[in-house]
Write a protein that holds these residues in place. Structure first.
Motif, PDB file in Angstrom:
ATOM      1  N   ILE A 144       0.909  -1.190  -0.003  1.00 30.19           N
ATOM      2  CA  ILE A 144       0.232   0.014  -0.105  1.00 30.19           C
ATOM      3  C   ILE A 144       0.922   1.171  -0.064  1.00 30.19           C
ATOM      4  O   ILE A 144       1.790   1.586   1.014  1.00 30.19           O
ATOM      5  CB  ILE A 144      -1.036   0.189   1.211  1.00 30.19           C
ATOM      6  N   GLN A 145       0.707   2.048  -1.050  1.00 29.97           N
ATOM      7  CA  GLN A 145       1.198   3.451  -0.963  1.00 29.97           C
ATOM      8  C   GLN A 145       0.332   4.570  -0.892  1.00 29.97           C
ATOM      9  O   GLN A 145      -0.869   4.644  -1.235  1.00 29.97           O
ATOM     10  CB  GLN A 145       2.046   3.620  -2.353  1.00 29.97           C
ATOM     11  N   SER A 146       1.094   5.637  -0.528  1.00 30.34           N
ATOM     12  CA  SER A 146       0.483   6.823  -0.271  1.00 30.34           C
ATOM     13  C   SER A 146       1.395   8.145  -0.878  1.00 30.34           C
ATOM     14  O   SER A 146       2.350   7.933  -1.073  1.00 30.34           O
ATOM     15  CB  SER A 146      -0.331   6.984   0.904  1.00 30.34           C
ATOM     16  N   MET A 147       0.867   9.561  -0.735  1.00 36.37           N
ATOM     17  CA  MET A 147       1.685  10.315  -1.103  1.00 36.37           C
ATOM     18  C   MET A 147       1.173  11.646  -0.106  1.00 36.37           C
ATOM     19  O   MET A 147       0.211  11.816   0.048  1.00 36.37           O
ATOM     20  CB  MET A 147       1.430  10.931  -2.555  1.00 36.37           C
ATOM     21  N   THR A 148       2.534  12.205   0.172  1.00 32.30           N
ATOM     22  CA  THR A 148       2.050  13.322   1.359  1.00 32.30           C
ATOM     23  C   THR A 148       1.732  14.619   0.486  1.00 32.30           C
ATOM     24  O   THR A 148       2.144  14.725  -0.582  1.00 32.30           O
ATOM     25  CB  THR A 148       3.403  13.668   2.133  1.00 32.30           C
ATOM     26  N   ASN A 149       0.910  15.218   1.118  1.00 29.70           N
ATOM     27  CA  ASN A 149       0.495  16.709   0.745  1.00 29.70           C
ATOM     28  C   ASN A 149       0.891  17.815   1.439  1.00 29.70           C
ATOM     29  O   ASN A 149       0.534  18.882   1.111  1.00 29.70           O
ATOM     30  CB  ASN A 149      -1.119  16.674   0.511  1.00 29.70           C
ATOM     31  N   THR A 150       1.882  17.434   2.333  1.00 34.63           N
ATOM     32  CA  THR A 150       2.767  18.697   3.007  1.00 34.63           C
ATOM     33  C   THR A 150       3.737  19.160   1.842  1.00 34.63           C
ATOM     34  O   THR A 150       3.957  18.429   0.899  1.00 34.63           O
ATOM     35  CB  THR A 150       3.429  18.277   4.090  1.00 34.63           C
TER      36      THR A 150
END
Length: 351
Positions: free
Chosen positions: A24-30
């Motif tokens: 499972i991957q995600s991406m930061t939005n900071t």
């Protein structure tokens, strides 16, 4: 379930492809330049179940922040690069476990080779990413617009370019916001590509529409045995991406662990606030490490029968409810005690 066997790739301490489970991957939005804020968000995503995290690298300051971010987190860190090959090189030097590039927008072959050489030096995988929105003009003309075939040809052209530079530590990503086009493209590339595939429906939308589109698209692709890492791309809190990804994998039988909550739709027999109760149960069980099914039923008429396939459940009545185990009524409690009674049972659960 049949899984398409691909080359095995190591991203930091996570292995993908081969016999390894879908990650499972995600991406930061900071702002990646803010190492403290970025690391803090990643730690929350880790706790939710994120296994690989990607950060945008739009500036040299962001690339340099990777060194500090890496010190604070525990999962592989991926650098998302567009346009400037020097950012990819700097990100690798500062600890990136993988880089994501689209060779088509990095520039000349010499610039791509400079990135490949640096990746080779550090043994860092390159994710070759192609989106439907970045398809080259000659492929748009060849196929009469954006098509699955064009997306696949574009990706394989870039893979061959990097292979010709002597590097095959690769992951491939082809994405489209058109769900069925995305499915077709993955079916086509799975037959031609030996590398692990990162799967997602790009620009899928808000939490509501994005979850639906991602669940349909990823569900079909994964059920066909395709895909080694996934991201549910949502316009919202990245934590929602992790929750949905885990549920998709669990629904398909590709992931075990964690309590599954099932609840009946409301009807005219419902005498309690079932919607609120089901939501409270879902929140309550999120951190309880059991691999069981919990049922939340709205009435005592069908509750025991409908909950029979669950390990434990509750069914509401007028001001009271039933606690049910394996379809058998265990006890009757007041409505305001239903949630606490269920929690006590779960915290003291014995098979």
């Amino acid at each position: 379930m049949y899984r398409n066997k691909t080359k095995e790739i190591s991203i930091g301490n996570v292995k993908i492809g081969g016999e390894h489970p879908v990650a499972i991957q995600s991406m930061t939005n900071t702002k990646t330049e803010d190492a403290a804020a970025t690391a803090a968000q990643i730690l929350k995503l880790e706790a939710a179940g994120c296994e690989i995290i990607r950060c945008a690298v739009p500036t040299m300051e962001a690339a340099e922040a990777f060194k500090e971010i890496k010190r604070q987190i525990h999962i592989p860190l991926v650098a998302d690069i567009h346009f400037d090959y020097r950012l990819a090189i700097a990100a690798i030097e500062n600890g990136a476990d993988k880089i994501r590039i689209n060779p088509g927008n990095i520039g000349s072959k010499e610039k791509v080779k400079a990135v490949v050489d640096k990746a080779k030096e550090y043994n860092v995988p390159i994710r070759v990413g192609v989106n439907s929105g970045s398809l080259e003009k000659h492929l748009l003309e060849k196929y009469g617009g954006v098509t699955a075939e064009g997306i696949v040809e574009s990706a394989l052209d870039k893979v061959r370019m990097i292979e010709d530079m002597g590097y095959d530590n690769l992951v491939v990503s082809i994405k489209s916001s058109d769900v069925l086009m995305c499915v077709k493209a993955h079916e086509l590339i799975a037959e031609k590509c030996p590398y692990p595939l990162h799967v997602g429906i790009t620009e899928s939308g808000t939490v509501y529409s994005g979850n639906v589109k991602s669940s349909v698209g990823l569900g079909i692709i994964l059920h066909e045995g395709i895909g080694n890492t996934i991201r549910v791309s949502l316009t919202g809190d990245p934590l929602e991406e992790i929750r949905t990804a885990k549920l998709i994998l669990k629904t398909l039988g590709l992931r075990k662990g964690g309590i599954e909550v099932v609840s009946c739709p409301t009807c005219g027999r419902t005498k309690i606030d079932l919607i609120a109760l089901a939501n409270e149960v879902e929140k309550m069980v999120a951190d309880i490490p059991l691999d069981i099914k919990v049922a939340v039923m709205g009435c005592v008429v069908n509750g025991p029968g409908e909950a029979r396939e669950a390990d434990i459940g509750i069914a509401g009545g007028i001001g009271e409810g039933l606690l049910i185990k394996k379809g058998e009524v265990v006890k009757k409690v007041k409505e305001d005690r239903l949630l606490d009674t269920l929690r006590e049972e779960l915290l003291n659960w014995k098979e």
